[in-house]
Design a protein around this motif. Structure first.
Motif, PDB file in Angstrom:
ATOM      1  N   LYS A   1      23.751  -2.056 -11.249  1.00  0.00           N
ATOM      2  CA  LYS A   1      24.089  -1.843  -9.852  1.00  0.00           C
ATOM      3  C   LYS A   1      23.601  -0.449  -9.450  1.00  0.00           C
ATOM      4  N   ILE A   2      22.753  -0.380  -8.433  1.00  0.00           N
ATOM      5  CA  ILE A   2      22.094   0.870  -8.068  1.00  0.00           C
ATOM      6  C   ILE A   2      22.316   1.158  -6.593  1.00  0.00           C
ATOM      7  N   ASP A   3      22.827   2.331  -6.292  1.00  0.00           N
ATOM      8  CA  ASP A   3      22.949   2.818  -4.921  1.00  0.00           C
ATOM      9  C   ASP A   3      22.091   4.058  -4.778  1.00  0.00           C
ATOM     10  N   LEU A   4      21.210   4.057  -3.795  1.00  0.00           N
ATOM     11  CA  LEU A   4      20.313   5.177  -3.542  1.00  0.00           C
ATOM     12  C   LEU A   4      20.574   5.715  -2.144  1.00  0.00           C
ATOM     13  N   ILE A   5      20.822   7.018  -2.077  1.00  0.00           N
ATOM     14  CA  ILE A   5      21.034   7.702  -0.798  1.00  0.00           C
ATOM     15  C   ILE A   5      19.793   8.560  -0.579  1.00  0.00           C
ATOM     16  N   VAL A   6      18.873   8.060   0.232  1.00  0.00           N
ATOM     17  CA  VAL A   6      17.557   8.678   0.393  1.00  0.00           C
ATOM     18  C   VAL A   6      17.391   9.073   1.859  1.00  0.00           C
ATOM     19  N   ARG A   7      17.405  10.373   2.109  1.00  0.00           N
ATOM     20  CA  ARG A   7      17.351  10.834   3.505  1.00  0.00           C
ATOM     21  C   ARG A   7      16.065  10.430   4.204  1.00  0.00           C
ATOM     22  N   GLY A   8      14.921  10.624   3.545  1.00  0.00           N
ATOM     23  CA  GLY A   8      13.639  10.457   4.216  1.00  0.00           C
ATOM     24  C   GLY A   8      12.822   9.310   3.674  1.00  0.00           C
ATOM     25  N   ALA A   9      11.607   9.616   3.183  1.00  0.00           N
ATOM     26  CA  ALA A   9      10.658   8.584   2.765  1.00  0.00           C
ATOM     27  C   ALA A   9      11.164   7.815   1.553  1.00  0.00           C
ATOM     28  N   CYS A  10      11.039   6.486   1.620  1.00  0.00           N
ATOM     29  CA  CYS A  10      11.448   5.631   0.507  1.00  0.00           C
ATOM     30  C   CYS A  10      10.508   4.433   0.460  1.00  0.00           C
ATOM     31  N   ILE A  11       9.767   4.280  -0.648  1.00  0.00           N
ATOM     32  CA  ILE A  11       8.842   3.158  -0.775  1.00  0.00           C
ATOM     33  C   ILE A  11       9.471   1.980  -1.507  1.00  0.00           C
ATOM     34  N   LEU A  12      10.660   2.160  -2.074  1.00  0.00           N
ATOM     35  CA  LEU A  12      11.357   1.065  -2.750  1.00  0.00           C
ATOM     36  C   LEU A  12      11.939   0.123  -1.706  1.00  0.00           C
ATOM     37  N   ARG A  13      11.914  -1.184  -2.015  1.00  0.00           N
ATOM     38  CA  ARG A  13      12.500  -2.177  -1.118  1.00  0.00           C
ATOM     39  C   ARG A  13      13.719  -2.802  -1.786  1.00  0.00           C
ATOM     40  N   PRO A  14      14.901  -2.594  -1.232  1.00  0.00           N
ATOM     41  CA  PRO A  14      16.123  -3.118  -1.851  1.00  0.00           C
ATOM     42  C   PRO A  14      16.382  -4.573  -1.445  1.00  0.00           C
TER      43      PRO A  14
ATOM     44  N   ASP B   1       0.887  -1.160   0.000  1.00  0.00           N
ATOM     45  CA  ASP B   1       0.000   0.000   0.000  1.00  0.00           C
ATOM     46  C   ASP B   1       0.925   1.210   0.000  1.00  0.00           C
ATOM     47  N   LEU B   2       1.211   1.744  -1.181  1.00  0.00           N
ATOM     48  CA  LEU B   2       2.247   2.759  -1.316  1.00  0.00           C
ATOM     49  C   LEU B   2       1.901   4.036  -0.573  1.00  0.00           C
ATOM     50  N   PHE B   3       0.606   4.358  -0.511  1.00  0.00           N
ATOM     51  CA  PHE B   3       0.215   5.592   0.165  1.00  0.00           C
ATOM     52  C   PHE B   3       0.512   5.485   1.663  1.00  0.00           C
ATOM     53  N   LEU B   4       0.095   4.390   2.279  1.00  0.00           N
ATOM     54  CA  LEU B   4       0.380   4.181   3.700  1.00  0.00           C
ATOM     55  C   LEU B   4       1.879   4.071   3.918  1.00  0.00           C
ATOM     56  N   ASP B   5       2.552   3.366   3.028  1.00  0.00           N
ATOM     57  CA  ASP B   5       3.995   3.175   3.177  1.00  0.00           C
ATOM     58  C   ASP B   5       4.730   4.502   3.159  1.00  0.00           C
ATOM     59  N   ARG B   6       4.261   5.435   2.320  1.00  0.00           N
ATOM     60  CA  ARG B   6       4.892   6.755   2.267  1.00  0.00           C
ATOM     61  C   ARG B   6       4.747   7.470   3.604  1.00  0.00           C
ATOM     62  N   GLU B   7       3.537   7.433   4.187  1.00  0.00           N
ATOM     63  CA  GLU B   7       3.320   8.112   5.460  1.00  0.00           C
ATOM     64  C   GLU B   7       4.180   7.485   6.557  1.00  0.00           C
ATOM     65  N   LEU B   8       4.213   6.161   6.612  1.00  0.00           N
ATOM     66  CA  LEU B   8       4.999   5.482   7.639  1.00  0.00           C
ATOM     67  C   LEU B   8       6.488   5.713   7.430  1.00  0.00           C
ATOM     68  N   SER B   9       6.898   5.819   6.167  1.00  0.00           N
ATOM     69  CA  SER B   9       8.302   6.074   5.873  1.00  0.00           C
ATOM     70  C   SER B   9       8.714   7.461   6.352  1.00  0.00           C
ATOM     71  N   LEU B  10       7.805   8.434   6.254  1.00  0.00           N
ATOM     72  CA  LEU B  10       8.078   9.760   6.799  1.00  0.00           C
ATOM     73  C   LEU B  10       8.280   9.699   8.309  1.00  0.00           C
ATOM     74  N   LEU B  11       7.496   8.853   8.971  1.00  0.00           N
ATOM     75  CA  LEU B  11       7.597   8.749  10.425  1.00  0.00           C
ATOM     76  C   LEU B  11       8.868   8.025  10.846  1.00  0.00           C
ATOM     77  N   THR B  12       9.234   6.985  10.104  1.00  0.00           N
ATOM     78  CA  THR B  12      10.424   6.238  10.506  1.00  0.00           C
ATOM     79  C   THR B  12      11.691   7.072  10.340  1.00  0.00           C
ATOM     80  N   PHE B  13      11.659   8.065   9.433  1.00  0.00           N
ATOM     81  CA  PHE B  13      12.776   9.005   9.359  1.00  0.00           C
ATOM     82  C   PHE B  13      12.976   9.679  10.703  1.00  0.00           C
ATOM     83  N   ASN B  14      11.885  10.037  11.381  1.00  0.00           N
ATOM     84  CA  ASN B  14      12.004  10.684  12.684  1.00  0.00           C
ATOM     85  C   ASN B  14      12.559   9.732  13.739  1.00  0.00           C
TER      86      ASN B  14
END
Length: 694
Positions: free
Chosen positions: A565-578, A15-28
């Motif tokens: 080969k992909i490296d992503l440096i994402v400070r906050g919300a991230c819905i991709l699963r590596p 559920d990408l919408f929920l995942d985005r919100e939770l990802s914002l929170l986990t940054f905190n």
């Protein structure tokens, strides 16, 4: 240590919408880990707690408020069970986050501060002399500004401003008119300081004593109700929907419409209530009823209801050992030489805050006073209520330059400052445009047109961050000063597009949202996949603040399956699963949180050894790629391209001190040195680029 975004599955179908919100929170949660880090200076640990409070305020004012508004506009939550479940999950995460935040404050940070001589003194801890001083302070500085309101039919529940400090009081007995008014409200004016330093002579030598305004009012709240007994009381704070709304189809003048909306922002619909943990249930329920909130939106906290205001304690404590060591940014330009001449010889790359923002200010100042400069064009997203840069644009207009400024009036919480500067610039004779209604202008561009012997010449500044002198000292960003005429012509075309609303030309260098940026990114990702399928090395590195655009995520998953080969440096919300087998095993995701806020956006594509490097104002979010005016620009000079890779990407991939790695289940794990020497990207860059005089 790990934190979780929660909603992921191994197939990547979430559920990408929920995942985005939770990802914002986990940054905190990752920011809170900084507050727990005992190797950091104490006041900086407290600052991280304040940052989380500020982030949660905005999360409720905007994210939760938006979800509630969506439900209320169409039958309420009962008609939207999925939305109701989402809000319940978000509420659980927020409550857990707040509980941890106050636990760190009370069990860790405040005791550590006290041990080093900085103490918040409660009423029952004060000496008689301190109590006498506090009482005198209350009578002279606080009480004259308070207006207790006893509630009755003639005194209804008062308007309570967004995020303001208030008190609810339960009273016994009858009032002066013989009536049994049982509840009163006391509003604390915002002009009053929230942290008050006690005089040094009232404390032991070497001890710095403070008290909170809430403690001062608590100690003397009974004095406000002569002849009545205070049975119970609690501080409280309500958070309101703070997103501004204008009818984009009906609005005639955006600035006028926003000015009216700003007045009502303080009294938007309530979305959260904070009370003291010892607030009696009947009082908290009374407040919930007044604000129309259910108990999921109630937060009973063990401390002040607004931790953001504890930043006043940081500001007033003058103990250098409790702060970050002083840092002086490097100055990359030769002193005393003509700036336009330097830019004309070669492009100049600035890496903030490790290098000074002063050259950008000098660029605008020089343009404002140079008789050969005929025009200045600039976009403004955030700049602050006071700004030397804006003063220089005013000077340019008064010097009869053709000044065009595109303000984004909908820059959240900066609308008032932008309206103020827009008014001043118009009065000075500048051409002011308010971007495109419905699309925020987030691009960071300044263009100077100068008359030279060969004709008119373009000088451009393109950046990843705002023209804001304060945040330029705190946020990591790149800026490019260039006299490349092909780039300058395209920058000018963007300005013409924004002012005339005509269709933009097809560009050779710039990627412009919402027209080409997403498509160009997908094309570049697919090109790496094509090269990998052909047996060549496919390589992508990106540094962004957030990754939530489904189109980009799908393209990255496909590229991973092709061997890129992909490296992503994402400070906050991230819905991709590596690292998910069969989906993303060639992708790694990390988040770096340190002294400075990571803010630069860098896109790197190996492109068969062409090493394409783009800097941008845009994160990989749908709103940036499809609903904003954004610009990504190439770094063309080979030496500067290498600098971006060496300074902006490689150190962050090597960091084992401030980095968190994301796994395929949505959990973040703190990366540790594991026997290797500790390496911090930010510390390394401070050492490499900072002033030697620091």
């Amino acid at each position: 240590m790990k934190t979780s975004t929660g909603a992921a599955t191994s197939t990547g179908k979430t559920d990408l919408f929920l995942d985005r919100e939770l990802s914002l929170l986990t940054f905190n949660r990752r920011v809170l880990a900084q507050a727990e880090d005992q190797s950091l200076p104490l006041l900086e640990r407290l600052r991280y707690l304040c940052i989380v409070s500020n982030n949660l305020d905005e999360f409720y004012e905007v994210r939760v408020a938006g979800l509630l508004a969506q439900a209320n506009s169409d039958g309420g939550l009962a008609a939207h069970p999925q939305l109701e479940a989402m809000l319940e999950r978000v509420s659980q995460e927020c409550h857990a986050l707040v509980d941890r935040q106050y636990a760190i404050l009370n069990s860790d940070v405040l005791p550590a501060l006290r041990a080093q001589g900085v103490q918040l003194v409660r009423h029952n801890e004060r000496t008689e002399a301190q109590r006498a001083w506090v009482k005198a302070y209350f009578e002279k500085e606080v009480r004259p500004l308070l207006t207790p309101i006893g509630l009755d039919p003639a005194h209804p529940f008062p308007q309570v401003v967004n995020k303001s400090l208030n008190f609810v009081v339960a009273l016994s007995g009858k009032d002066a008119f013989g009536r049994g008014t049982a509840i009163a409200i006391v509003k604390a004016p915002r002009i009053l300081p929230r942290v008050i330093k006690l005089p040094d002579h009232l404390s032991k030598p070497g001890i710095h004593s403070f008290c909170l305004l809430t403690s001062v009012i608590h100690a003397h709240i009974g004095d406000l109700f002569a002849g009545r007994e205070v049975i119970a009381y609690s501080q409280f704070r309500v958070t309101r929907d703070s997103d501004l709304w204008v009818d984009e189809e009906e609005v005639k003048n955006l600035r006028q419409a926003l000015t009216g909306e700003l007045q009502s922002r303080q009294f938007g619909k309530a979305v959260r209530l904070e009370v003291a943990r010892n607030c009696p249930p009947e009082l908290s329920q009374f407040l919930l009823d007044q604000f129309g909130l259910d108990r999921h939106r109630l937060y009973a906290v063990d401390g002040p209801v607004n931790l953001v205001r504890l930043s006043e304690l940081i500001d007033q404590t003058r103990i250098p050992a409790m702060r970050w060591p002083p840092f002086v940014p490097g100055f990359p330009l030769k002193a005393g030489t003509d700036l336009f001449a330097q830019i004309g010889k070669h492009d100049i790359l600035l890496h903030h805050p490790y290098q000074s923002f002063q050259p950008v200010l000098d660029f605008i100042r020089l343009a404002a006073h140079d008789p050969d400069v005929v025009a200045i064009k600039q976009t403004i997203y955030r700049t602050g209520m006071t700004s030397e840069l804006m003063e220089q644009l005013l000077a340019a207009a008064r010097n009869r330059k053709e000044v065009t400024v595109i303000f984004e009036l909908m820059a959240r919480f900066d609308e008032e400052a932008n309206i103020k500067w827009a008014d001043k610039l118009e009065q000075a004779g500048a051409q002011v445009v308010y971007g495109v209604v419905g699309l925020k202008t987030h691009a960071k561009m300044a263009l100077v047109v100068r008359r030279e012997p060969e004709g008119l010449r373009y000088y451009s500044h393109l950046g990843t961050g705002n023209y804001h002198l304060t945040t330029a000292k705190l946020y990591t960003d790149f800026g490019l000063l260039t006299a490349n005429q092909a780039l300058g012509e395209e920058v000018n075309e963007v300005f013409i597009h924004l002012t005339s609303l005509t269709k933009p030309h097809k560009f050779q260098h710039l990627w412009l949202a919402p027209f080409t940026l997403q498509n160009e990114l997908v094309k570049a990702i697919r090109n790496e996949a094509r090269l990998a399928r052909g047996g060549k090395a496919g390589r992508i590195i990106a540094k962004v603040n957030a990754l939530t655009d489904e189109t980009i995520v799908r393209a990255l998953y496909a590229a991973s399956q092709d061997g890129v080969k992909i490296d992503l440096i994402v400070r906050g919300a991230c819905i991709l699963r590596p690292g998910v087998p069969g989906l993303s095993e060639n992708i790694k995701v990390r988040s770096v949180i340190g002294r400075f806020l990571e803010h630069s956006r860098i896109y790197y594509f190996r492109n068969d050894l062409q090493h394409d490097v783009y800097l941008a104002s845009a994160d990989w979010m749908s709103r940036n790629l499809l609903r904003r005016i954004e610009v990504a620009f190439p770094v063309l000079d080979k030496a500067l391209k290498r600098r971006v890779i060496v300074e902006g990407l490689n150190p962050y991939l090597k960091d084992n001190s401030n980095a968190w790695e994301l796994d395929g289940q949505g959990h973040y794990h703190r990366r540790k040195s594991r026997g290797k020497s500790a390496f911090s990207a930010q510390s390394y860059l401070m050492e490499q680029l900072g002033s030697q005089s620091a």
